[in-house]
Structure formats: C-alpha cells, structure tokens
Design a protein around this motif. Sequence first.
Motif, PDB file in Angstrom:
ATOM      1  N   ILE A  15       6.349  49.344  10.220  1.00 35.97           N
ATOM      2  CA  ILE A  15       4.814  48.872  10.252  1.00 35.97           C
ATOM      3  C   ILE A  15       4.079  49.978   9.544  1.00 35.97           C
ATOM      4  O   ILE A  15       4.086  51.210   9.986  1.00 35.97           O
ATOM      5  CB  ILE A  15       4.234  48.379  11.609  1.00 35.97           C
ATOM      6  CG1 ILE A  15       3.176  47.663  11.533  1.00 35.97           C
ATOM      7  CG2 ILE A  15       4.276  49.555  12.492  1.00 35.97           C
ATOM      8  CD1 ILE A  15       2.659  47.044  12.902  1.00 35.97           C
ATOM      9  N   ALA A  17      -0.209  50.504   7.641  1.00 36.62           N
ATOM     10  CA  ALA A  17      -1.414  49.628   7.228  1.00 36.62           C
ATOM     11  C   ALA A  17      -1.384  49.419   5.902  1.00 36.62           C
ATOM     12  O   ALA A  17      -0.777  50.298   5.121  1.00 36.62           O
ATOM     13  CB  ALA A  17      -2.426  50.823   7.684  1.00 36.62           C
ATOM     14  N   VAL A  48       5.154  44.448  19.790  1.00 29.12           N
ATOM     15  CA  VAL A  48       3.874  44.813  18.933  1.00 29.12           C
ATOM     16  C   VAL A  48       2.947  43.634  18.772  1.00 29.12           C
ATOM     17  O   VAL A  48       1.586  44.013  18.281  1.00 29.12           O
ATOM     18  CB  VAL A  48       4.228  45.100  17.446  1.00 29.12           C
ATOM     19  CG1 VAL A  48       5.572  46.280  17.418  1.00 29.12           C
ATOM     20  CG2 VAL A  48       4.783  43.741  16.853  1.00 29.12           C
ATOM     21  N   GLU A  51      -0.564  39.895  15.858  1.00 27.37           N
ATOM     22  CA  GLU A  51      -1.067  40.393  14.616  1.00 27.37           C
ATOM     23  C   GLU A  51      -0.226  41.450  13.908  1.00 27.37           C
ATOM     24  O   GLU A  51      -0.084  41.314  12.705  1.00 27.37           O
ATOM     25  CB  GLU A  51      -2.525  40.956  15.237  1.00 27.37           C
ATOM     26  CG  GLU A  51      -3.395  41.558  14.228  1.00 27.37           C
ATOM     27  CD  GLU A  51      -4.805  41.737  14.761  1.00 27.37           C
ATOM     28  OE1 GLU A  51      -5.035  42.872  13.870  1.00 27.37           O
ATOM     29  OE2 GLU A  51      -5.076  41.408  15.661  1.00 27.37           O
ATOM     30  N   ARG A  52       0.388  42.512  14.815  1.00 23.73           N
ATOM     31  CA  ARG A  52       0.827  43.443  14.083  1.00 23.73           C
ATOM     32  C   ARG A  52       2.387  43.055  13.563  1.00 23.73           C
ATOM     33  O   ARG A  52       2.761  43.437  12.895  1.00 23.73           O
ATOM     34  CB  ARG A  52       1.030  44.732  15.018  1.00 23.73           C
ATOM     35  CG  ARG A  52      -0.295  45.350  15.097  1.00 23.73           C
ATOM     36  CD  ARG A  52      -0.044  46.787  15.470  1.00 23.73           C
ATOM     37  NE  ARG A  52       0.325  46.587  17.158  1.00 23.73           N
ATOM     38  CZ  ARG A  52       0.793  47.586  17.885  1.00 23.73           C
ATOM     39  NH1 ARG A  52       0.738  48.673  17.401  1.00 23.73           N
ATOM     40  NH2 ARG A  52       1.125  47.332  19.312  1.00 23.73           N
ATOM     41  N   ARG A  55       3.006  42.011   9.856  1.00 24.44           N
ATOM     42  CA  ARG A  55       2.998  43.189   9.008  1.00 24.44           C
ATOM     43  C   ARG A  55       4.188  44.056   9.262  1.00 24.44           C
ATOM     44  O   ARG A  55       4.444  44.981   8.401  1.00 24.44           O
ATOM     45  CB  ARG A  55       2.055  44.067   9.304  1.00 24.44           C
ATOM     46  CG  ARG A  55       0.397  43.649   9.049  1.00 24.44           C
ATOM     47  CD  ARG A  55      -0.622  44.618   8.924  1.00 24.44           C
ATOM     48  NE  ARG A  55      -0.541  45.877   9.395  1.00 24.44           N
ATOM     49  CZ  ARG A  55      -1.276  46.327  10.552  1.00 24.44           C
ATOM     50  NH1 ARG A  55      -2.033  45.702  10.861  1.00 24.44           N
ATOM     51  NH2 ARG A  55      -0.594  47.482  11.003  1.00 24.44           N
TER      52      ARG A  55
END
Length: 177
Positions: A15, A17, A48, A51-52, A55
């Motif tokens: 993961i 950003a 996680v 939302e995470r 990603r």
Amino acid sequence: PVVTRLRIRMEHVQIIAPADIERMRRLGVLASVQPVALALPERDRSLVGAERFARLYPYRSLLDAGVNLSFGSDIPGEIEYDPFQVIHRAVSRRGVAPKGVTYDLSEALTVEQAVMAYCRGSAYAEQMEKHKGALAPGMLADFIALSQDIFTTDVERIPETKVLLTVVGGRVVHSLL
C-alpha cells in the motif's frame, strides 16, 4: 559481472500513497513485489479497512507511472511459491478462496506484464539486465518450456501450467520431455 552500485528498491509496496508512486519513479526507486500476497482479500480488507483496501497492491499504477516492477517469491516468508499461481493472482486480482471480495481490478496486469516483471524486472533489480531476463544473442540461455501457452490460455487455467523443461545457462537442468 561485478555489481558496483546497488539500485534502491522498496520491498512489498503493498500500500502506498498515490503521490509516492510518482516520487518513486522520479527517484528511480524500483518496486520489488510479491503478488503471492494477493491470496487473502477478505483478511486484507478486515486489517486495513475498505478505504485503504481499494489502494492495495497498485501494480498497474506503478507500471503506468514508469516504476520498474520486479516480481519475487518472498520465500521463506510465504508458503506459496508457484509462479503460475502468482501470475494468475496478478492478472485476476483474486485470492485463493474468493467470496465475492476481489482487489481493485483496475490494478490488474496482463499476463505479459506479469511475466516481464518476473523476467526483465527481476534481472533489472539485480543489475543483470544485460545478461538475463530475455532471450537474445549474448544473454544467458535461461528458459523454460511449458505445458500450455499462458499468453493464450484462459486466465483461470494458468495455475494448471507445468514446467516441462528448464534450461539454465544453455544446459538442461530439468526435463519431463
């Protein structure tokens, strides 16, 4: 060949950003990833959060940004090491026991991209791209013959693939033929 300068890499990159993907490209940081980790989407989502979870394992985003992607097995940390199972996961984005939960399909790779991450990507990671990672004149003759063409078979059948022949440095080291 003697390696004099190591390449900077990030291991796992499970993961990240989105802004850091472009930063990795700009700094020349390679992503050394292990798609075997795509085994348990239900577990990952519970760890996680939703939302995470969206990603996780951004393989397509890394490639699209121009980050060098290298596949590995993560042995002995993982118990699954079959590269055909791993290619299937990178392409299908499904785990071992799909219950309706899959990873973000927009991050799926093509079979060709997954194979390239194993071959050229791994050769680049170890600074051997001038010697291996492709079948070309002057390169080491490392290759395998498979029981089926994984580029044309149905994605769901990729895990059934068997290695029939293994050649390392031009020498047969395994043969079922």
